[in-house]
Design an enzyme around this catalytic site. Structure first.
Site, mmCIF file in Angstrom:
data_model
loop_
_atom_site.group_PDB
_atom_site.id
_atom_site.type_symbol
_atom_site.label_atom_id
_atom_site.label_comp_id
_atom_site.label_asym_id
_atom_site.label_seq_id
_atom_site.Cartn_x
_atom_site.Cartn_y
_atom_site.Cartn_z
ATOM 1 N N GLU B 49 0.816 -1.225 0.000
ATOM 2 C CA GLU B 49 0.000 0.000 0.000
ATOM 3 C C GLU B 49 0.846 1.271 0.000
ATOM 4 O O GLU B 49 0.431 2.302 -0.512
ATOM 5 C CB GLU B 49 -0.958 0.011 1.194
ATOM 6 N N PHE B 111 -11.632 -6.885 14.151
ATOM 7 C CA PHE B 111 -10.576 -7.413 13.293
ATOM 8 C C PHE B 111 -10.236 -6.392 12.203
ATOM 9 O O PHE B 111 -11.117 -5.874 11.529
ATOM 10 C CB PHE B 111 -11.021 -8.740 12.661
ATOM 11 N N GLN B 112 -8.964 -6.119 12.052
ATOM 12 C CA GLN B 112 -8.451 -5.152 11.073
ATOM 13 C C GLN B 112 -9.056 -3.769 11.230
ATOM 14 O O GLN B 112 -9.314 -3.070 10.259
ATOM 15 C CB GLN B 112 -8.626 -5.684 9.646
ATOM 16 N N LYS B 161 -17.535 -0.564 6.007
ATOM 17 C CA LYS B 161 -18.050 -1.556 5.069
ATOM 18 C C LYS B 161 -19.573 -1.480 4.920
ATOM 19 O O LYS B 161 -20.107 -1.636 3.816
ATOM 20 C CB LYS B 161 -17.637 -2.954 5.536
ATOM 21 N N MET B 477 24.507 8.688 2.039
ATOM 22 C CA MET B 477 24.399 10.015 2.634
ATOM 23 C C MET B 477 24.680 9.969 4.135
ATOM 24 O O MET B 477 25.307 10.878 4.683
ATOM 25 C CB MET B 477 23.015 10.619 2.357
HETATM 26 C C1 LIG Z 1 12.568 5.680 5.174
HETATM 27 C C2 LIG Z 1 13.858 6.326 5.519
HETATM 28 N N1 LIG Z 1 14.657 5.784 6.451
HETATM 29 C C3 LIG Z 1 15.840 6.365 6.776
HETATM 30 C C4 LIG Z 1 16.232 7.519 6.157
HETATM 31 C C5 LIG Z 1 17.554 8.172 6.530
HETATM 32 N N2 LIG Z 1 18.457 8.200 5.381
HETATM 33 C C6 LIG Z 1 18.617 9.315 4.619
HETATM 34 S S1 LIG Z 1 19.653 9.072 3.351
HETATM 35 C C7 LIG Z 1 19.928 7.491 3.799
HETATM 36 C C8 LIG Z 1 20.865 6.614 3.011
HETATM 37 C C9 LIG Z 1 20.319 6.269 1.693
HETATM 38 O O1 LIG Z 1 21.130 5.273 1.135
HETATM 39 P P1 LIG Z 1 21.015 4.872 -0.378
HETATM 40 O O2 LIG Z 1 19.609 4.682 -0.772
HETATM 41 O O3 LIG Z 1 21.933 3.748 -0.653
HETATM 42 O O4 LIG Z 1 21.455 6.190 -1.135
HETATM 43 P P2 LIG Z 1 22.875 6.927 -1.236
HETATM 44 O O5 LIG Z 1 22.893 7.990 -0.187
HETATM 45 O O6 LIG Z 1 23.942 5.919 -1.041
HETATM 46 O O7 LIG Z 1 22.838 7.516 -2.599
HETATM 47 C C10 LIG Z 1 19.223 7.162 4.954
HETATM 48 C C11 LIG Z 1 19.280 5.866 5.638
HETATM 49 C C12 LIG Z 1 15.358 8.054 5.201
HETATM 50 N N3 LIG Z 1 15.616 9.197 4.570
HETATM 51 N N4 LIG Z 1 14.193 7.442 4.878
#
Ligand SMILES: Cc1ncc(C[n+]2csc(CCOP(=O)(O)OP(=O)(O)O)c2C)c(N)n1
Lengths: 161, 564
Positions: B49, B111-112, B161, B477
């Site tokens: 979803e 439920f749900q 529902k 990042m």
């Molecule tokens: C759902 C979610 N969880 C955690 C984060 C924190 N976060 C920001 S950037 C990042 C790393 C992303 O890694 P990747 O997709 O490999 O991209 P890269 O930075 O290596 O290009 C994280 C964990 C986020 N933005 N969104």
């Protein structure tokens, strides 16, 4: 600074929680909140007492206005307005001091609304200072219980010139 | 003739001009699914979803039309929360319909059952629980109206529902009447005049444009306005495409990973014209030192955006497009000529900044692939004619820096919430909306795994979505922050070289391609662009040590950029 804000809202499911959620979600504080239906049953009126600097109050009023159910937001602070709170105070008393308690009730134009051999329950309305004052005077007798409403407020009508 | 709630639901969507919905079935919405079985409304069956909401969001961003979601109660509904919060932060019109347990069971921990209206109150523009079938058509009408007017945003409608099974006369209202909801569109003429005078009196003006320009469909007006006055434009991440990325007046993005030129220009401007932007902390850096010499003009449809983070001198509440038109009416040729004469020195300064520390995607062909180079090649080989979505992290910032967006609605990215897992489903939504366009998700190897199950959706509907995975084996990042600010203690950010993305794509029935060396980049991209009937994963094995520059450390002023 403290502000008293009067809000007209659509009297709909969940509207109170929208407003309470807005305050908690954005870190605004609520000192008191009162809400009830108006003469138009589709509309409720809320009075919220809050505090913050001008920037925060501006955000509060704008954010409130942005809620889809909010019809009107009016910050009464700085204007002429009436405000009232109501308190019920259950105070100890006995044969010796009944008269003294009653005279305090009288001075504050309060009412005794329930009597038992050892206590009076007093109803008082007024602004915050008045409620604080009567509470202080009754305290020495022993306050068993106190319940207060939040503040309700209404702008005064403009005076004829 | 009476219709059931489920039928009214579908009829109402037709009245709203909806052609596609993104959904996933379950017990509480069975009546709707049964009605869909007989209906010509297109339903895209997703695999999660959250994916459905991001697809609807991608569809909305690519077209400007609201995206529609249908899910079941309880877990189906709670799975939409991240998607709704993403759309909410970026002001995207999405209307989500959730099933709910029958009204008499609400509150009984049935439920749900989940109190989805309570859960999503802070991450939707508005939401509804329909308790009476007689309200259903009106509520749907209002939901679309609220989602698409004023500052757009997601609206959720919860459908018990029994309401779906109940029946009533179907009358779709022509008009919406919500006395408590009256967005302001027209800017105040006095404020507009003041703003124009302020601009004409300035010597170092800059336009700072945000996503509001795109949602207001005001890119043309912005271009005319900037061109007419010769004022340079910088945009936020959300604003990329609001002004042509190839225009000489364009300075690139500002803020934490903004260009040197944009950040210096904003720091030195005497008149900052903020248009449909909201002074986010990723844009302003240290707030007290943001645009310290500037008079600030702020045009925005949302009064709460004004003076929220930065106190502005001339606020104008209204629809950006109309306000820009009104402003242009006040610009006489003589005044404009006079004004432009005064800009020479300032333009010289800007040119100087733009030449120093400019972004570079240069690639040494004997070394590891640079992720910046991959994006530069994607840009060249598509001739910029593509819809780009991104995930979150370094991939997102490099996409913003190195792909030049010539038009609005070409970059779809989760700016406000920063949702990893957004880009791939958003790309699917965009591809469904624009079947003839090239749609590419620029991804990280971390993010792509957050909604990778939607490969099945893309395969099922034969969608040629491309995913360019900048595979650095890290949550890049976060690793970068650990490198800069935590003494290279790479705590739990190395995610290794699994899975094999080529095999994953193939396992689902898509195409998997890999480039390990710089000279393999072009062939992989060309190969991918040829595929027209299924999704493609391009696994670019890139140098893990690359960082995003420039960078303004959080809480520092924009002038304190870390440069390569
Ligand atoms: C759902 C979610 N969880 C955690 C984060 C924190 N976060 C920001 S950037 C990042 C790393 C992303 O890694 P990747 O997709 O490999 O991209 P890269 O930075 O290596 O290009 C994280 C964990 C986020 N933005 N969104």
């Amino acid at each position: 600074m403290r502000h008293t804000i009067s809000i007209s809202v659509m009297n709909e499911f969940g509207v109170l929680s929208r407003i309470a959620g807005l305050f908690s979600g954005r870190g605004f504080n609520i000192e008191s909140l009162c809400v009830a239906e108006t003469i138009d049953p589709r509309v409720s009126r809320m009075t919220i007492v809050t505090s913050g600097d001008d920037r925060i109050i501006e955000q509060i009023t704008k954010q409130l206005n942005k809620l889809v159910n909010v019809i009107k937001v009016h910050d009464l602070t700085g204007e002429e307005y009436l405000e009232r709170e109501l308190a019920l105070i259950k105070v100890n008393c006995n044969a010796d001091n009944r008269a003294e308690v009653l005279s305090i009730v009288d001075i504050f134009r309060a009412k005794v609304v329930d009597v038992s051999p050892r206590s009076y329950t007093i109803e008082v309305t007024g602004d915050e200072e008045k409620i604080a004052a009567i509470t202080e005077l009754l305290r020495p007798f022993g306050i068993k219980e106190i319940v207060r409403t939040g503040r309700i407020a209404m702008a005064r009508s403009p005076k004829a010139k | 003739m009476k219709k059931t709630g489920a039928e009214i639901f579908i009829e109402s969507l037709f009245k709203e001009g909806v052609d596609t919905i993104f959904g996933y079935p379950g017990g509480a919405v069975l009546p709707i699914y049964d009605a869909l079985y007989k209906s010509r409304l297109r339903h895209i069956l997703v695999r999660h979803e959250q994916g459905a909401v991001h697809m609807a969001d991608g569809y909305a961003r690519a077209t400007g039309r609201p995206g529609v979601v249908l899910v079941t109660s309880g877990p189906g509904a709670t799975n939409t929360v991240t998607g709704l919060a993403t759309a909410y932060m970026d002001s995207i019109p999405v209307v989500a319909f959730t099933g709910q347990v029958p009204t008499e069971l609400i509150g009984n921990d049935a439920f749900q059952e989940a109190d989805i209206v309570g859960i999503t109150r802070p991450c939707t523009k508005h939401n509804y629980l329909v308790k009476d079938i007689r309200d259903l058509a009106r509520v749907i009408k209002e939901a679309f109206y609220i989602a698409t007017t004023g500052r757009p945003g997601p609206v959720l409608v919860d459908l018990p529902k029994d309401v779906l099974n109940d029946s009533t006369e179907f009358i779709y209202p022509d008009k919406v009447h919500i006395p408590s909801y009256q967005p302001t569109y027209k800017g105040h003429p006095g404020q507009i005049r003041k703003a124009v005078n302020q601009i004409l009196a300035s010597k170092r003006p800059i336009i700072y444009a945000g996503g509001g320009v795109i949602s207001s469909n005001a890119a043309n007006e912005l271009r005319q306005f900037a061109k007419k006055l010769g004022i340079h434009v910088t945009t936020t991440l959300m604003g990329l495409g609001a002004f042509p990325g190839t225009d000489p007046l364009f300075l690139g993005m500002l803020g934490m990973h903004g260009t040197y030129g944009a950040n210096m220009a904003v720091t030195n401007t005497d008149c900052l014209i903020a248009i449909g932007a909201r002074f986010d902390d990723r844009v302003t850096g240290k707030i007290d030192e943001f645009a310290p010499y500037a008079k600030i003009i702020h045009i925005d449809i949302d009064p709460t955006s004004i003076s929220k983070n930065v106190v502005v001198d001339i606020p104008i509440v209204g629809d950006v497009r109309g306000v820009l038109k009104d402003m242009m009416k006040l610009l006489t040729a003589a005044k404009v000529r006079e004004f432009k004469k005064g800009l020479k020195e300032w333009h010289g300064d800007i040119d100087g900044w733009m030449k120093t520390h400019s972004l570079s995607a240069a690639q040494d062909m004997t070394r590891k692939i640079r992720p910046q180079y991959v994006i530069e090649r994607l840009y060249r080989l598509t001739k910029g004619d593509a819809i780009i979505t991104t995930e979150v992290g370094q991939n997102q910032m490099w996409a913003a820096q190195f792909f030049k967006f010539k038009e609005p609605r070409r970059l779809l990215t989760s700016g406000g919430l920063g949702t990893m897992g957004y880009g791939f489903p958003a790309a699917i939504g965009a591809q469904i909306a624009c079947p003839d366009k090239t749609v590419i998700d620029i991804a990280g190897d971390g993010s792509i795994q957050m909604n990778i199950q939607e490969l099945a959706t893309a395969v099922e509907y034969k969608l040629p979505v491309k995913v360019a995975i900048l595979n650095n084996r890290f949550l890049g990042m976060v690793r970068q922050w650990q490198e800069f600010f935590y003494d290279k203690r790479y705590s739990y950010t190395c995610i290794g070289n699994k899975p094999d993305f080529v095999k994953i794509a193939e396992a689902y029935g898509g195409v998997g391609l890999r480039a390990k060396k710089p000279d393999e980049v072009d062939p992989v991209i060309k190969e991918a662009l040829k595929v027209k009937d299924r999704p493609v994963f391009m696994d670019f094995v890139v140098d893990a040590a690359e960082d995003v520059y420039p960078m303004v450390p959080a809480g520092q002023p924009l002038s304190k950029m870390l440069l390569v």
